[in-house]
Scaffold this motif. Sequence first.
Motif, PDB file in Angstrom:
ATOM      1  N   ILE A  74       0.667  -1.042  -0.198  1.00  0.00           N
ATOM      2  CA  ILE A  74       0.046   0.310   0.309  1.00  0.00           C
ATOM      3  C   ILE A  74       0.907   1.452  -0.032  1.00  0.00           C
ATOM      4  O   ILE A  74       2.068   1.658   0.852  1.00  0.00           O
ATOM      5  CB  ILE A  74      -1.205   0.241   1.199  1.00  0.00           C
ATOM      6  N   ILE A  75       0.793   1.990  -1.286  1.00  0.00           N
ATOM      7  CA  ILE A  75       1.493   3.546  -0.859  1.00  0.00           C
ATOM      8  C   ILE A  75       1.011   4.565  -0.990  1.00  0.00           C
ATOM      9  O   ILE A  75      -0.413   4.535  -1.346  1.00  0.00           O
ATOM     10  CB  ILE A  75       2.139   3.966  -1.948  1.00  0.00           C
ATOM     11  N   VAL A  76       1.149   5.195  -0.120  1.00  0.00           N
ATOM     12  CA  VAL A  76       0.166   6.475   0.319  1.00  0.00           C
ATOM     13  C   VAL A  76       1.395   7.991   0.542  1.00  0.00           C
ATOM     14  O   VAL A  76       2.860   7.622   0.271  1.00  0.00           O
ATOM     15  CB  VAL A  76       0.155   6.298   1.997  1.00  0.00           C
ATOM     16  N   GLU A  77       0.819   9.451   0.574  1.00  0.00           N
ATOM     17  CA  GLU A  77       1.262  10.183   0.075  1.00  0.00           C
ATOM     18  C   GLU A  77       2.576  10.784   1.115  1.00  0.00           C
ATOM     19  O   GLU A  77       3.848  10.652   1.118  1.00  0.00           O
ATOM     20  CB  GLU A  77       0.477  11.194   0.065  1.00  0.00           C
ATOM     21  N   GLY A  78       2.042  10.408   2.689  1.00  0.00           N
ATOM     22  CA  GLY A  78       3.600  11.035   3.280  1.00  0.00           C
ATOM     23  C   GLY A  78       3.417  10.418   5.188  1.00  0.00           C
ATOM     24  O   GLY A  78       2.351   9.110   5.258  1.00  0.00           O
ATOM     25  N   PRO A  79       4.468  11.036   5.887  1.00  0.00           N
ATOM     26  CA  PRO A  79       4.159  10.032   7.303  1.00  0.00           C
ATOM     27  C   PRO A  79       2.967   9.903   7.952  1.00  0.00           C
ATOM     28  O   PRO A  79       2.511   8.527   8.805  1.00  0.00           O
ATOM     29  CB  PRO A  79       5.340  10.942   7.869  1.00  0.00           C
ATOM     30  N   ILE A  87       5.833   7.844  -0.105  1.00  0.00           N
ATOM     31  CA  ILE A  87       6.500   8.324  -1.011  1.00  0.00           C
ATOM     32  C   ILE A  87       6.691   9.934  -0.605  1.00  0.00           C
ATOM     33  O   ILE A  87       7.704  10.490  -1.288  1.00  0.00           O
ATOM     34  CB  ILE A  87       5.728   8.704  -3.161  1.00  0.00           C
ATOM     35  N   CYS A  88       6.602  10.596   0.682  1.00  0.00           N
ATOM     36  CA  CYS A  88       7.243  11.320   0.774  1.00  0.00           C
ATOM     37  C   CYS A  88       6.598  12.671   0.583  1.00  0.00           C
ATOM     38  O   CYS A  88       7.717  13.219  -0.524  1.00  0.00           O
ATOM     39  CB  CYS A  88       8.136  11.398   1.919  1.00  0.00           C
ATOM     40  N   GLY A  89       5.403  12.793  -0.392  1.00  0.00           N
ATOM     41  CA  GLY A  89       4.896  13.659  -1.366  1.00  0.00           C
ATOM     42  C   GLY A  89       4.138  13.610  -2.336  1.00  0.00           C
ATOM     43  O   GLY A  89       3.122  12.141  -1.655  1.00  0.00           O
ATOM     44  N   THR A  90       4.327  13.706  -3.385  1.00  0.00           N
ATOM     45  CA  THR A  90       3.335  13.471  -4.409  1.00  0.00           C
ATOM     46  C   THR A  90       3.682  12.580  -5.677  1.00  0.00           C
ATOM     47  O   THR A  90       3.408  12.182  -7.341  1.00  0.00           O
ATOM     48  CB  THR A  90       2.999  14.026  -4.924  1.00  0.00           C
ATOM     49  N   SER A  91       4.807  11.784  -5.770  1.00  0.00           N
ATOM     50  CA  SER A  91       6.038  11.889  -6.912  1.00  0.00           C
ATOM     51  C   SER A  91       6.512  10.186  -6.603  1.00  0.00           C
ATOM     52  O   SER A  91       7.034  10.208  -6.162  1.00  0.00           O
ATOM     53  CB  SER A  91       7.163  12.594  -7.113  1.00  0.00           C
ATOM     54  N   PHE A  92       5.668   9.144  -7.476  1.00  0.00           N
ATOM     55  CA  PHE A  92       6.018   7.672  -7.521  1.00  0.00           C
ATOM     56  C   PHE A  92       7.039   7.868  -9.478  1.00  0.00           C
ATOM     57  O   PHE A  92       5.976   8.276  -9.838  1.00  0.00           O
ATOM     58  CB  PHE A  92       5.090   7.251  -7.004  1.00  0.00           C
ATOM     59  N   THR A  93       8.168   7.366  -8.957  1.00  0.00           N
ATOM     60  CA  THR A  93       8.485   7.277 -10.245  1.00  0.00           C
ATOM     61  C   THR A  93       8.709   5.828 -10.464  1.00  0.00           C
ATOM     62  O   THR A  93       8.664   5.295  -9.957  1.00  0.00           O
ATOM     63  CB  THR A  93       9.953   8.141  -9.869  1.00  0.00           C
ATOM     64  N   THR A  94       8.975   5.861 -11.889  1.00  0.00           N
ATOM     65  CA  THR A  94       9.605   4.563 -12.348  1.00  0.00           C
ATOM     66  C   THR A  94      11.121   3.929 -11.853  1.00  0.00           C
ATOM     67  O   THR A  94      10.692   2.451 -11.345  1.00  0.00           O
ATOM     68  CB  THR A  94      10.553   5.538 -13.898  1.00  0.00           C
ATOM     69  N   ASP A  95      11.936   4.772 -11.002  1.00  0.00           N
ATOM     70  CA  ASP A  95      12.808   4.435 -10.149  1.00  0.00           C
ATOM     71  C   ASP A  95      11.923   3.216  -9.144  1.00  0.00           C
ATOM     72  O   ASP A  95      12.403   2.540  -8.774  1.00  0.00           O
ATOM     73  CB  ASP A  95      13.439   5.228  -9.588  1.00  0.00           C
ATOM     74  N   HIS A  96      11.378   4.031  -8.836  1.00  0.00           N
ATOM     75  CA  HIS A  96       9.934   3.236  -7.380  1.00  0.00           C
ATOM     76  C   HIS A  96       9.672   1.919  -7.586  1.00  0.00           C
ATOM     77  O   HIS A  96       9.805   0.723  -7.368  1.00  0.00           O
ATOM     78  CB  HIS A  96       8.851   4.059  -6.937  1.00  0.00           C
TER      79      HIS A  96
END
Length: 279
Positions: free
Chosen positions: A107-112, A129-138
């Motif tokens: 489960i992926i959420v935005e912040g702490p 992800i500590c923000g709003t950016s989920f990337t290809t690297d993730h």
Amino acid sequence: LRNWPNFNISTLSENVLLKELVNKGWSAREVKDSLLLGTSNVHWFGTDRVTFTIKDYRGRPCGFVSRNLTDVGAKYINSAETPIYSKSKSLLGIDTAYKDAKTHGLIIVEGPGDLAALRRVGINNSAAICGTSFTTDHYILLKTLGIKTIYFCLDWDEPGIRNTIRILDNVLKESTGLACHVIQNQGYKDPDEYLAEHTIDDWNQLKTVTAFEYQVHNLSTNMDPVDVCLKMVPMIAVEPTAIRRDQFINQLADLTGISFLSIATVVNSIRDNKHQERR
């Protein structure tokens, strides 16, 4: 220090921390140059903030994110980019989440704050992800760790919905191998707010849809059928299960009036190209 299950949160004066590091053999200059405690303008430690330690999947600390407890300045601040910390490659909590996530999905959420709320009720297969950016690297990191399913649960307000759509548009169509879903809710801003009033059993009853279904639901009603197909076909191509791909192709054919065979041909072409690129 406040301990959650598999989760550490602390408040500490930067001067106290610096003194401890110097006592362990580091020079004040080395600490400053590392950018791990802060920069000339931004600081991640202090009694006016709560600091979360970001670790890699092996449990090695690589950065920090702090929650500002005052009304002045940004609410959350991440560590600066350094040789050991990159926001586009790091997920808060992945070190204690990925083993459970191999079985139950991540489960992926935005912040702490959202992550702490999930961990508080025992949902340990979660990361932020500590923000709003989920990337290809993730995305590549999760595949490398053997995770096969991810559940996006960003904020449920309008900005959160836009960010979810952006991630599905820009990242997920770039690679294959992960089944992607979105957890939905109405009436609450984010998971933290929801879990303040509900139990884990309530959480487990929240509606979950596939990334494809989420995108279809949020399509503009006046889009041209061909444009709809061009937008949705890459989403189908990254679906790892053939049965689901056929199901999505049927849904897209019914929605647009374009034949199953035409859509399937393009989907298979994209998958063949990606397979060749991997080779």
